[in-house]
Design a protein around this motif. Structure first.
Motif, short mmCIF file in Angstrom:
data_model
loop_
_atom_site.label_atom_id
_atom_site.label_comp_id
_atom_site.label_asym_id
_atom_site.label_seq_id
_atom_site.Cartn_x
_atom_site.Cartn_y
_atom_site.Cartn_z
N THR A 51 0.87 -1.16 0.00
CA THR A 51 0.00 0.00 0.00
C THR A 51 0.91 1.21 0.00
OG1 THR A 51 -1.61 -1.21 1.32
CG2 THR A 51 -1.90 1.15 1.19
N GLY A 52 1.19 1.75 -1.17
CA GLY A 52 2.13 2.86 -1.23
C GLY A 52 3.56 2.35 -1.22
N PRO A 53 4.47 3.13 -0.63
CA PRO A 53 5.89 2.78 -0.68
C PRO A 53 6.33 1.74 0.36
CG PRO A 53 5.62 4.92 0.33
CD PRO A 53 4.24 4.45 -0.10
N PHE A 54 5.39 1.07 1.00
CA PHE A 54 5.75 0.03 1.96
C PHE A 54 5.00 -1.24 1.63
CE2 PHE A 54 2.17 2.33 3.83
CZ PHE A 54 1.31 1.31 4.16
N ARG A 55 5.46 -2.37 2.18
CA ARG A 55 4.81 -3.66 1.99
C ARG A 55 4.33 -4.16 3.34
NH1 ARG A 55 9.86 -5.26 -0.25
NH2 ARG A 55 9.84 -6.87 1.33
N GLN A 56 3.14 -4.72 3.36
CA GLN A 56 2.62 -5.31 4.58
C GLN A 56 3.20 -6.70 4.75
OE1 GLN A 56 -1.74 -4.00 3.99
NE2 GLN A 56 -1.58 -4.95 6.00
N ALA A 57 3.58 -7.03 5.97
CA ALA A 57 4.04 -8.36 6.33
C ALA A 57 3.16 -8.85 7.46
CB ALA A 57 5.51 -8.31 6.75
N ALA A 58 3.30 -10.09 7.81
CA ALA A 58 2.45 -10.67 8.85
C ALA A 58 2.59 -9.94 10.18
CB ALA A 58 2.79 -12.14 9.03
N TYR A 59 3.80 -9.43 10.46
CA TYR A 59 4.06 -8.85 11.78
C TYR A 59 4.28 -7.35 11.77
CZ TYR A 59 5.18 -13.77 11.97
OH TYR A 59 5.14 -15.13 11.83
N GLY A 60 4.16 -6.73 10.63
CA GLY A 60 4.40 -5.29 10.57
C GLY A 60 4.50 -4.82 9.14
N LEU A 61 5.13 -3.68 8.96
CA LEU A 61 5.32 -3.10 7.64
C LEU A 61 6.79 -3.17 7.28
CD1 LEU A 61 3.08 0.08 8.06
CD2 LEU A 61 2.45 -2.13 7.09
N LEU A 62 7.08 -3.50 6.04
CA LEU A 62 8.45 -3.55 5.55
C LEU A 62 8.74 -2.30 4.74
CD1 LEU A 62 8.48 -7.26 4.38
CD2 LEU A 62 9.33 -6.33 6.54
N ILE A 63 9.74 -1.56 5.18
CA ILE A 63 10.11 -0.31 4.54
C ILE A 63 11.61 -0.36 4.27
CG2 ILE A 63 10.17 2.21 4.80
CD1 ILE A 63 7.87 1.77 6.90
N GLU A 64 12.01 0.05 3.10
CA GLU A 64 13.43 0.05 2.76
C GLU A 64 14.19 1.04 3.65
OE1 GLU A 64 15.08 -1.87 0.54
OE2 GLU A 64 13.18 -2.93 0.23
N PRO A 65 15.41 0.66 4.07
CA PRO A 65 16.22 1.59 4.88
C PRO A 65 16.39 2.93 4.17
CG PRO A 65 17.24 -0.58 4.80
CD PRO A 65 16.09 -0.60 3.82
N GLY A 66 16.23 4.00 4.93
CA GLY A 66 16.40 5.33 4.39
C GLY A 66 15.20 5.89 3.65
N ASP A 67 14.13 5.11 3.53
CA ASP A 67 12.94 5.55 2.79
C ASP A 67 12.03 6.35 3.73
OD1 ASP A 67 10.68 5.92 1.28
OD2 ASP A 67 10.34 3.79 0.87
N VAL A 68 12.30 7.64 3.82
CA VAL A 68 11.56 8.51 4.73
C VAL A 68 10.09 8.57 4.33
CG1 VAL A 68 11.35 10.86 5.64
CG2 VAL A 68 13.61 9.84 5.30
N GLU A 69 9.80 8.68 3.05
CA GLU A 69 8.41 8.76 2.60
C GLU A 69 7.68 7.44 2.89
OE1 GLU A 69 4.86 9.92 1.67
OE2 GLU A 69 6.56 11.29 1.83
N GLY A 70 8.36 6.33 2.70
CA GLY A 70 7.76 5.03 3.02
C GLY A 70 7.46 4.92 4.50
#
Length: 70
Positions: free
Chosen positions: A3-22
């Motif tokens: 959903t946008g610049p992040f990915r949902q995982a079973a236990y939280g959200l996965l965001i690339e390191p340094g991705d402030v907008e994500g």
């Protein structure tokens, strides 16, 4: 699923390191979806308890001793 610049995982959200907008987008998502936030939190807690809880630790130590003594 994403959903946008992040990915949902079973236990939280996965965001690339340094991705402030994500990171910002992920926080907004969690604020807007308290039921999902609760589900992820409970799933994460269960995951950690299952893998790192006292019962698992005792079982692992017992198995180690049994292996060393055999």
């Amino acid at each position: 699923a994403g959903t946008g610049p992040f990915r949902q995982a079973a236990y939280g959200l996965l965001i690339e390191p340094g991705d402030v907008e994500g990171f910002r987008s992920g926080l907004r998502y969690l604020v807007a979806h308290p039921e999902e936030r609760l589900r992820m939190g409970l799933a994460g807690r269960a995951f950690v308890q299952d893998r790192y809880g006292l019962d698992r630790l005792i079982c692992n130590i017992k198995a180690l001793y049994q292996e060393l003594l055999s």
